[in-house]
Motif scaffolding. Sequence first.
Motif, short mmCIF file in Angstrom:
data_model
loop_
_atom_site.label_atom_id
_atom_site.label_comp_id
_atom_site.label_asym_id
_atom_site.label_seq_id
_atom_site.Cartn_x
_atom_site.Cartn_y
_atom_site.Cartn_z
N GLU A 3 83.20 85.93 -18.31
CA GLU A 3 84.28 86.91 -18.40
C GLU A 3 83.75 88.29 -18.79
O GLU A 3 84.07 89.30 -18.15
N VAL A 4 82.92 88.33 -19.82
CA VAL A 4 82.38 89.60 -20.31
C VAL A 4 81.42 90.21 -19.29
O VAL A 4 81.46 91.41 -19.01
N LYS A 64 84.44 84.65 -7.39
CA LYS A 64 83.91 85.88 -7.96
C LYS A 64 82.46 85.72 -8.44
O LYS A 64 81.65 86.63 -8.31
N ILE A 65 82.12 84.57 -9.03
CA ILE A 65 80.77 84.37 -9.57
C ILE A 65 80.22 83.03 -9.08
O ILE A 65 80.90 82.01 -9.12
N SER A 66 78.97 83.06 -8.65
CA SER A 66 78.21 81.83 -8.39
C SER A 66 77.20 81.68 -9.52
O SER A 66 76.36 82.57 -9.72
N VAL A 67 77.28 80.58 -10.23
CA VAL A 67 76.29 80.26 -11.26
C VAL A 67 75.28 79.30 -10.65
O VAL A 67 75.66 78.26 -10.12
N ILE A 68 74.01 79.66 -10.71
CA ILE A 68 72.94 78.84 -10.13
C ILE A 68 72.15 78.19 -11.25
O ILE A 68 71.61 78.87 -12.13
N LEU A 69 72.07 76.85 -11.19
CA LEU A 69 71.45 76.07 -12.26
C LEU A 69 70.43 75.09 -11.66
O LEU A 69 70.80 74.02 -11.20
N PRO A 70 69.15 75.44 -11.65
CA PRO A 70 68.13 74.49 -11.20
C PRO A 70 67.77 73.53 -12.33
O PRO A 70 67.78 73.91 -13.50
N VAL A 71 67.45 72.29 -11.98
CA VAL A 71 67.10 71.32 -13.02
C VAL A 71 66.04 70.36 -12.49
O VAL A 71 66.09 69.93 -11.34
N PHE A 72 65.08 70.06 -13.36
CA PHE A 72 64.05 69.08 -13.05
C PHE A 72 63.81 68.23 -14.30
O PHE A 72 63.38 68.75 -15.33
N ASN A 73 64.13 66.94 -14.21
CA ASN A 73 63.88 65.99 -15.31
C ASN A 73 64.32 66.52 -16.67
O ASN A 73 63.53 66.64 -17.60
N ASN A 74 65.60 66.81 -16.76
CA ASN A 74 66.11 67.35 -18.03
C ASN A 74 67.34 66.58 -18.48
O ASN A 74 68.38 67.17 -18.78
N GLU A 75 67.21 65.27 -18.53
CA GLU A 75 68.34 64.43 -18.89
C GLU A 75 68.85 64.69 -20.31
O GLU A 75 70.01 64.43 -20.61
#
Length: 323
Positions: free
Chosen positions: A98-99, A3-14
């Motif tokens: 959910e909301v 139902k939902i795709s969550v897209i999470l880009p990350v660059f050097n965020n340890e």
Amino acid sequence: MVKISVILPVFNNEMYIKQAVESVLAQTFTDFELIIVNDGSTDSTQDIINSFTDDRIIIITQDNQGPGAARNNALEIAEGDYIMYLDSDDWFCPDALEVAYAEITRFDADLTFFKMINYDGVKYYENDWFEMKTFDSSFEDRAFSPKETPGSIFDLSVGVCQKIYNKKFLKKINARFPEGIFFEDMPFFYYVYLKAERISIIKRHLYVRRKHTQSITNVVDEKFFDTVPAGQELLRIFIENGWYDAYKFDLLAYKINGPRFALRDMPPECRPHMFDLIKSDYESIKRTQYYEDFLTQLGPVKKKFFLDVLKSDDYEEFSRKAR
């Protein structure tokens, strides 16, 4: 299909990526996929991502291309009916998915806004920008068209993470982020918002924005050079989609103000280059049919800035005029 795709880009965020991922995996809504795009990180980000074994996680590892390309690449493979975005130093509230899902499906909306709250490491606090003050109670509990907000669209938050989107709608309009620049969410937002036919809002905090010294918008530095190409892209979008005449008064003021404030607030060593970028932009505007609008539609302060830039050979000369 999910139902939902969550897209999470990350660059050097340890420091923060673990909490961001965990906030998705702990959602009360479970029918999702989480697409993490490691955009060329050189710290321990990849190891942290790899430590998660949840089969709802999809990992894209790529050379550094910037947040626009990262989000575009993830959208290409997203299988969800709806799309949500998460920045790697932020997190979702436990029932955010959910909301948001209940609201956007309730009104069959193209996109749905929700409220965000800031966190500075000590306290949570609100601001008008993310409280959606532009939308009064008459916009609640229904779907509305952007035609109902003609005078206030430039008072809206452009943050891509503050909305849930219908993926069919995004694909239909070929929505893509500009690549290779920061502030890519600004032209993306206005294109998507003005293309939408059904929009809804949720007056609830579903997202926490972490404010810290490394936040992209927290320090005015070289990243703000990109307010110039982002503004160019925004102007192009309005012209090519036939929106320019309806919005030109506010649009031109908005385009001027981003780089103007950046030039004012960035470190002195960055200002000459920022000035050169702005001047080049204005020189190109001078050769178009829209130049006259900049002379007639801008208020006195912004018009003076525009003309002072054009009349100055370099930042030093401009500074003398601006005093």
